[in-house]
Design an enzyme around this catalytic site. Structure first.
Site, PDB file in Angstrom:
ATOM      1  N   ASN A  49       0.850  -1.193   0.000  1.00  0.00           N
ATOM      2  CA  ASN A  49       0.000   0.000   0.000  1.00  0.00           C
ATOM      3  C   ASN A  49       0.879   1.234   0.000  1.00  0.00           C
ATOM      4  OD1 ASN A  49      -2.444   1.557   0.280  1.00  0.00           O
ATOM      5  ND2 ASN A  49      -1.950   1.838   2.453  1.00  0.00           N
TER       6      ASN A  49
ATOM      7  N   HIS B   5       0.786   5.293   1.331  1.00  0.00           N
ATOM      8  CA  HIS B   5       0.050   6.223   2.191  1.00  0.00           C
ATOM      9  C   HIS B   5       0.720   7.591   2.125  1.00  0.00           C
ATOM     10  CE1 HIS B   5      -2.513   7.586   5.368  1.00  0.00           C
ATOM     11  NE2 HIS B   5      -1.461   8.077   5.989  1.00  0.00           N
TER      12      HIS B   5
HETATM   13  C1  GRF Z   1      -2.613   8.839  -2.939  1.00  0.00           C
HETATM   14  O1  GRF Z   1      -2.352  10.021  -2.248  1.00  0.00           O
HETATM   15  C2  GRF Z   1      -2.266   7.653  -2.084  1.00  0.00           C
HETATM   16  O2  GRF Z   1      -1.204   7.873  -1.232  1.00  0.00           O
HETATM   17  C3  GRF Z   1      -3.530   7.459  -1.283  1.00  0.00           C
HETATM   18  O3  GRF Z   1      -4.565   7.742  -2.190  1.00  0.00           O
HETATM   19  C4  GRF Z   1      -4.098   8.628  -3.193  1.00  0.00           C
HETATM   20  C5  GRF Z   1      -4.348   7.977  -4.520  1.00  0.00           C
HETATM   21  O4  GRF Z   1      -4.081   8.831  -5.594  1.00  0.00           O
HETATM   22  N1  GRF Z   1      -3.552   6.136  -0.705  1.00  0.00           N
HETATM   23  P1  GRF Z   1      -4.129   8.264  -7.076  1.00  0.00           P
HETATM   24  O5  GRF Z   1      -5.535   7.694  -7.291  1.00  0.00           O
HETATM   25  O6  GRF Z   1      -3.068   7.240  -7.231  1.00  0.00           O
HETATM   26  O7  GRF Z   1      -3.906   9.477  -7.938  1.00  0.00           O
END
Ligand code: GRF
Length: 226
Positions: free
Chosen positions: A112, A114
């Site tokens: 994942n 974050h």
């Molecule tokens: C990112 O900021 C990621 O860290 C979080 O959700 C967001 C997803 O952005 N878990 P994207 O859909 O990849 O543009």
């Protein structure tokens, strides 16, 4: 833990999918040893669906509201991923908690990203929570997933400064740019079989690259190699 092998990657995303795009681009450029087998979303309008279509990658929406329980939804997700030959799962803005049943289907192979320096600011708004708190260093984290939200062993983190004139959006953009670098990198290390787990600590076996790749205005550990 694992030997080098081409990741058979499934991407789970609920939103725009810019991290999924970074993976697609890294594979296309030969920097990430992966085959992206399937993009799965739980949101019919997720931007990631178009990105997958443009890249000719199978993409499906599995609507979680059609399932009576979290377990049933997760069993459907895992079943679909297995059907497509997925062995590694990248959560990229997937806004659903996964149950132990799902994690057991891909042991040690669910990652994942974050948008905060975990364990600070877990949850759905990591970057804006960090901004509101007034931190001077923000960042992002790629980690193995366990049954607790934003909690599993950390693979790589990037720290970026928060400037006086920044808005929350400025900070989010700066963090996202790092995400797009560290996520493909973490996956590539996994593909190379260089990550091992020692309790909560993830160790990276040495590679062959002599000089680290530097990203301006970010501190990244372990250093990028691509
Ligand atoms: C990112 O900021 C990621 O860290 C979080 O959700 C967001 C997803 O952005 N878990 P994207 O859909 O990849 O543009």
């Amino acid at each position: 833990m694992f030997h080098a092998h081409t990741l058979q990657l499934g991407i789970l995303a609920s939103g725009s999918g810019s991290n999924a795009q970074a993976m697609l681009d890294a594979v296309a450029a030969g920097r990430l040893d992966a085959r992206i087998k399937l993009v799965l979303t739980n949101c019919p309008n997720a931007g990631v669906l178009q990105r997958a279509k443009d890249a000719n990658i199978p993409a499906l929406c599995v609507d979680h509201t059609a399932f009576a329980t979290r377990e049933a939804f997760d069993a459907a997700l895992a079943g679909t991923l297995h059907e497509y030959g997925v062995d590694t799962v990248a959560l990229a803005g997937f806004m659903r908690m996964l149950t132990p049943g799902f994690l057991d289907a891909f042991p040690g192979r669910v990652l994942n990203i974050h948008p905060a320096l975990l364990p600070a600011f877990p949850g759905g708004h990591g970057a804006s929570d960090a901004f509101s708190y007034g931190v001077r260093l923000a960042g992002c984290t790629v980690h193995f997933v366990d049954a607790v939200m934003d909690h599993g062993p950390v693979i790589i983190q990037a720290a970026v400064p928060v400037e006086d004139h920044d808005t929350a959006k400025d900070l989010q953009k700066r963090i996202l740019a790092c995400e797009h670098r560290i996520y493909p990198q973490a996956l590539q290390w996994l593909a190379e079989g260089r990550l091992t787990l020692h309790g909560r600590r993830v160790r990276l076996a040495p590679g062959t690259r002599l000089a680290p790749v530097v990203m301006e205005n970010a501190l990244i550990c372990p250093p990028l190699e691509m």
